[in-house]
Design an enzyme around this catalytic site. Structure first.
Site, PDB file in Angstrom:
ATOM      1  N   ARG A  79     -28.767 -38.021  40.127  1.00  0.00           N
ATOM      2  CA  ARG A  79     -29.890 -38.214  39.249  1.00  0.00           C
ATOM      3  C   ARG A  79     -29.374 -38.779  38.056  1.00  0.00           C
ATOM      4  O   ARG A  79     -29.975 -39.613  37.562  1.00  0.00           O
ATOM      5  CB  ARG A  79     -30.770 -36.671  39.241  1.00  0.00           C
ATOM      6  N   ASP A  82     -27.273 -39.032  47.210  1.00  0.00           N
ATOM      7  CA  ASP A  82     -28.936 -38.332  47.254  1.00  0.00           C
ATOM      8  C   ASP A  82     -29.877 -39.666  47.437  1.00  0.00           C
ATOM      9  O   ASP A  82     -29.270 -40.959  47.228  1.00  0.00           O
ATOM     10  CB  ASP A  82     -28.876 -37.544  45.950  1.00  0.00           C
ATOM     11  N   HIS A 131     -32.293 -36.843  52.188  1.00  0.00           N
ATOM     12  CA  HIS A 131     -32.002 -37.210  50.913  1.00  0.00           C
ATOM     13  C   HIS A 131     -30.881 -38.697  50.957  1.00  0.00           C
ATOM     14  O   HIS A 131     -30.007 -38.614  50.494  1.00  0.00           O
ATOM     15  CB  HIS A 131     -31.163 -36.236  50.218  1.00  0.00           C
ATOM     16  N   ASP A 137     -30.256 -30.242  53.717  1.00  0.00           N
ATOM     17  CA  ASP A 137     -31.497 -29.466  53.007  1.00  0.00           C
ATOM     18  C   ASP A 137     -32.707 -30.453  53.107  1.00  0.00           C
ATOM     19  O   ASP A 137     -32.511 -31.811  53.154  1.00  0.00           O
ATOM     20  CB  ASP A 137     -31.099 -28.984  51.696  1.00  0.00           C
ATOM     21  N   GLU A 138     -34.091 -30.010  52.915  1.00  0.00           N
ATOM     22  CA  GLU A 138     -35.073 -30.717  52.528  1.00  0.00           C
ATOM     23  C   GLU A 138     -35.208 -32.014  53.358  1.00  0.00           C
ATOM     24  O   GLU A 138     -35.160 -33.192  52.753  1.00  0.00           O
ATOM     25  CB  GLU A 138     -35.243 -31.134  51.052  1.00  0.00           C
ATOM     26  N   TRP A 149     -29.502 -21.074  49.432  1.00  0.00           N
ATOM     27  CA  TRP A 149     -30.000 -21.436  48.244  1.00  0.00           C
ATOM     28  C   TRP A 149     -31.603 -21.174  47.986  1.00  0.00           C
ATOM     29  O   TRP A 149     -32.008 -20.899  46.770  1.00  0.00           O
ATOM     30  CB  TRP A 149     -30.019 -23.028  47.630  1.00  0.00           C
ATOM     31  N   PHE A 204     -28.801 -23.497  37.437  1.00  0.00           N
ATOM     32  CA  PHE A 204     -28.646 -23.527  35.826  1.00  0.00           C
ATOM     33  C   PHE A 204     -29.378 -24.881  35.378  1.00  0.00           C
ATOM     34  O   PHE A 204     -29.472 -25.031  34.186  1.00  0.00           O
ATOM     35  CB  PHE A 204     -27.268 -23.701  35.630  1.00  0.00           C
ATOM     36  N   TRP A 238     -28.503 -29.326  38.938  1.00  0.00           N
ATOM     37  CA  TRP A 238     -29.152 -30.576  39.377  1.00  0.00           C
ATOM     38  C   TRP A 238     -29.663 -31.132  38.112  1.00  0.00           C
ATOM     39  O   TRP A 238     -29.770 -30.533  37.067  1.00  0.00           O
ATOM     40  CB  TRP A 238     -30.248 -30.257  40.278  1.00  0.00           C
ATOM     41  N   THR A 239     -29.556 -32.527  38.096  1.00  0.00           N
ATOM     42  CA  THR A 239     -29.565 -33.222  36.751  1.00  0.00           C
ATOM     43  C   THR A 239     -30.677 -33.998  36.639  1.00  0.00           C
ATOM     44  O   THR A 239     -30.535 -35.143  35.996  1.00  0.00           O
ATOM     45  CB  THR A 239     -28.309 -33.948  36.656  1.00  0.00           C
ATOM     46  N   GLU A 240     -32.179 -33.881  37.361  1.00  0.00           N
ATOM     47  CA  GLU A 240     -33.002 -34.577  37.054  1.00  0.00           C
ATOM     48  C   GLU A 240     -33.554 -34.691  35.576  1.00  0.00           C
ATOM     49  O   GLU A 240     -33.716 -35.571  35.351  1.00  0.00           O
ATOM     50  CB  GLU A 240     -34.206 -34.165  37.800  1.00  0.00           C
TER      51      GLU A 240
END
Length: 753
Positions: free
Chosen positions: A159, A188, A260, A322-323, A389, A415, A464-466
């Site tokens: 991200r 991703d 992803h 995932d997802e 998770w 976090f 996660w860095t969105e």
């Protein structure tokens, strides 16, 4: 086994240090204080046989404290025989076992391995930092080893990207506090960050995007600025892995599949179920286009994994999992034929087939796979480990079936959540995970017996860095929560003694200051907690500092040094805004916290929920819905309750009959995060709490037109009980992020007038 001696020129001191709590993080398993002190010398004399790399690290970390020299046995350095278990028969934790014996004349480190020696150095460095001003360390013996073999931190570089120097700095932080695993999230939808020589378009096309989403997700705004190309060359990755190895950190790479995958599909669209075209995602969230499980896709992924395995010597390769929306697979003739041909249980069975294929290949290379919860869908691959998770359920299921698991539930270990009052914090993804909550986590689920618990490898936190644009913000989000994670993973955390841990955290801030780290100071701020009171609710204020330094106002104005001194919880019987801050010697020392209360006839009343909220979004529990606080629609922090796939059925007891004519609540729509408006809502009343009468119903169209701000005119009511049923949207329909998954329903406050 290795046993090492650090020898100094010292002066004897007969001063006896009484046992005291040391400012060490993580705190050791056992400390025994002894008589006397060790005088910290100007010249630090080292045994010349100490491990070279680790000792060089020690010299670098303590540069400026003293000078160094080396010596042999006849120069006063005493070599000691092995005492610990031979290395050939020790497990991971025993490899990290060490002792530090500080006498009046020397410091002796004993360990099984260079890794144990390195961990002992971290303890010694912290002791030297603590006592350098006094010039002497109390004599003691520390015997220590970790409880968990996996103590990890994750970093998403897709991200937002971080340089090699910044990644190395991140690894340094892990090493300083005895974490041993760096989970590197390299691919991703928004970017492919690892050079794959066989497929150059992955970085030529997939490492850049035309713009990025900014601000709160609900704003749906973009910066209009091209991002990238950003990626790591294989030479750079080799250097990072080597750097981590020198600090005894295992780097676990993550290559996302089957979902992803937009960045990869942008480069190689033939790997999708549809023809595309595709582009790396500019929004955050989950997207329908995923890898199609055809032979050319598996050939591609196997070739990618070949290069990844050559770069990373880790036992585990993280394959995501995932997802993964099943929309494209449902519509794909090839996928449907594959399901039929292999007698799979629908698209979830196809996911399991996909993971099994990848695992078999990774196993053939002498490695194992680890993936997020969703790799459990359709049945877990034989040798796979699970990273749990979405909660603890995935870890419990894995452990009960003899599979290893790493616990990283979002409620405690994400976090990217807020760590302080969202109103005073930088924009974050959502959730509320303050320091004390991280510290309270126990990685061993109570659902497991002693034998099953052995399959819990350890604990990890994820970043996660969105909404994390630069490395200064990375520092802000991990510190001081990394301290809590460190102690949880080491196995010495004590939630019942949190205040003592908090004191050690504040002391360690001095070291972060020295390093120039931009850590969060949220624990200095005044925090507020709404509690029930005789006449409704009260607002309880607290701070990590002297409680007498709290000042507050009730008129919405910023507090000054001469404002009201906080002594007891503040009664809240009418709508108002309370502002608070911490002052020291007349000077403002914290951010100004503000809380607005909207009081209604439900405020502070007894409330019960038929279904409980998700642990990730459950701060305050059911009481959150009657605490007098209306949530901010841009901040999914502590004022909202989140329910995945569940209806909200709330019953409120007024205590006696109450007259009202309006019922209100707010719900959210944030489809990129799988959050949908309620499908419908019904309001009921009762006089006995058993027999309820429907008095109002609202359909989806009305909820949509109100934009989630529901105000229901229920006429003149006079009842002792109120029940509100708010229907979840259910399964997310095709064409939406997270299609075929359970929708989230967010509710903030149920009020009546």
């Amino acid at each position: 086994m290795q046993r090492f001696l650090l020898m100094f020129s010292v002066l004897f001191s007969s001063l006896f240090f009484t046992q005291t709590r040391l400012n060490l993080i993580p705190y050791p398993q056992k400390i025994e204080f002894q008589k006397g002190t060790f005088i910290i010398p100007e010249n630090f004399k080292l045994d010349e046989n100490l491990p070279v790399k680790e000792t060089a690290y020690f010299k670098k970390r303590t540069a400026g404290m003293f000078t160094f020299s080396s010596g042999k046995k006849d120069e006063g350095v005493h070599l000691v025989n092995a005492l610990f278990t031979p290395q050939s028969v020790i497990d991971q934790q025993k490899k990290e076992k060490y002792s530090v014996d500080i006498s009046t004349k020397s410091i002796i480190i004993s360990s099984n391995t260079d890794h144990g020696y390195f961990l002992a150095l971290q303890t010694l460095i912290q002791l030297l930092e603590q006592y350098k001003d006094s010039g002497k360390i109390p004599a003691m013996k520390i015997e220590d080893e970790p409880k968990f073999a996996w103590r990890g931190m994750h970093l998403d570089v897709c991200r937002h990207f971080f340089t090699v120097a910044e990644v190395k700095q991140y690894i340094d932080y892990l090493a300083m506090y005895k974490l041993n695993t760096f989970h590197w999230h390299l691919t991703d939808d928004q970017g492919w960050r690892i050079e794959i020589k066989k497929y150059p378009k992955l970085t030529q096309i997939g490492s850049k995007r035309k713009e990025s989403m900014i601000g709160a997700y609900v704003d749906n705004t973009f910066d209009g600025k091209p991002y990238g190309p950003y990626f790591y060359t294989q030479d750079q990755i080799k250097k990072v892995v080597k750097y981590a190895q020198e600090r005894h950190i295992t780097v676990v790479p993550e290559i996302e599949m089957p979902g992803h995958a937009l960045a990869a599909l942008s480069a190689y669209p033939e790997l999708a179920c549809t023809k595309g075209p595709f582009e790396p995602a500019t929004k955050w969230g989950v997207f329908d286009d995923v890898f199609c499980p055809k032979e050319e896709t598996f050939t591609f992924l196997e070739n990618v994994l070949d290069e990844v395995i050559q770069l990373f010597p880790s036992k585990y390769i993280h394959i995501g999992g995932d997802e993964c929306p099943k929309t494209r697979w449902k519509e794909c003739p090839y996928c449907q034929e594959l399901i039929k041909k292999n007698n799979l249980k629908g698209e979830h069975g196809l996911q399991s087939y996909f993971i099994h294929r990848i695992e078999k290949y990774v196993n053939s290379k002498g490695r194992k796979i680890i993936g997020w919860d969703e790799i459990l869908e359709g049945g877990l691959a034989p040798n796979a480990a699970v990273m749990s998770w979405t909660g603890i359920k995935g870890g419990v299921e894995a452990a009960k079936t003899g599979h290893f698991a790493v616990m990283t539930p979002g409620a405690y270990c994400y976090f990217d959540h807020y760590q302080g009052d969202p109103a005073t914090e930088p924009n974050a993804f959502g959730g509320f995970t303050p320091l004390d909550k991280v510290y309270s986590y126990n990685p061993i689920p109570k659902e497991l017996n002693a034998e099953q618990s052995k399959y819990i490898l350890g604990v990890q936190a994820n970043l996660w860095t969105e909404y994390i644009l630069d490395f200064k913000q990375v520092q802000y989000m991990i510190f001081p929560r990394l301290f809590a994670l460190s102690e949880v993973g080491w196995g010495t955390s004590d939630p019942n003694n949190y205040k003592e841990f908090e004191e050690r955290v504040i002391h360690e801030f001095k070291h972060l200051d020295k390093l120039g780290v931009n850590y969060a100071k949220s624990i200095y701020n005044v925090s507020g907690k709404v509690i029930p009171s005789e006449n409704g609710v009260a607002y309880e204020l607290s701070t990590s500092q002297d409680q007498n330094g709290i000042r507050y106002t009730l008129n919405g104005k910023d507090p000054e040094a001469n404002a009201s001194i906080y002594k007891n919880p503040i009664p809240v019987s009418k709508s108002m805004t309370i502002k608070s801050a911490y002052f020291e010697n007349g000077q403002l020392k914290s951010a100004i916290s503000s809380q607005t209360f909207t009081i209604s006839k439900t405020t502070g009343k007894k409330i019960t929920l038929l279904e409980q909220p998700s642990e990730n979004y459950s701060f305050g529990g059911a009481f959150t819905l009657v605490d007098g606080i209306v949530g901010n629609q841009k901040q999914l922090g502590k004022t909202w309750l989140g329910f995945q796939g569940k209806d909200v059925v709330a019953t409120i007891d007024f205590g006696q009959k109450a007259q009202f004519s309006e019922v209100y609540f707010n719900t959210l729509d944030n489809k990129g995060s799988w959050i949908h408006f309620a499908k419908s809502a019904q309001v009921f009343v009762s006089d006995n709490g058993t027999d309820f009468k429907l008095i109002k119903e609202i359909a989806k169209d009305e909820i949509l037109s109100s934009k989630g701000k529901i105000r229901l005119n229920v006429g003149g009511q006079n009842a002792k009980y109120l029940k509100v049923r708010i229907e979840n949207a259910g399964i997310i329909p095709a064409g939406n992020p997270g299609a075929d998954s359970k929708a989230w329903l967010f509710i903030d406050e149920i009020g009546v007038n």
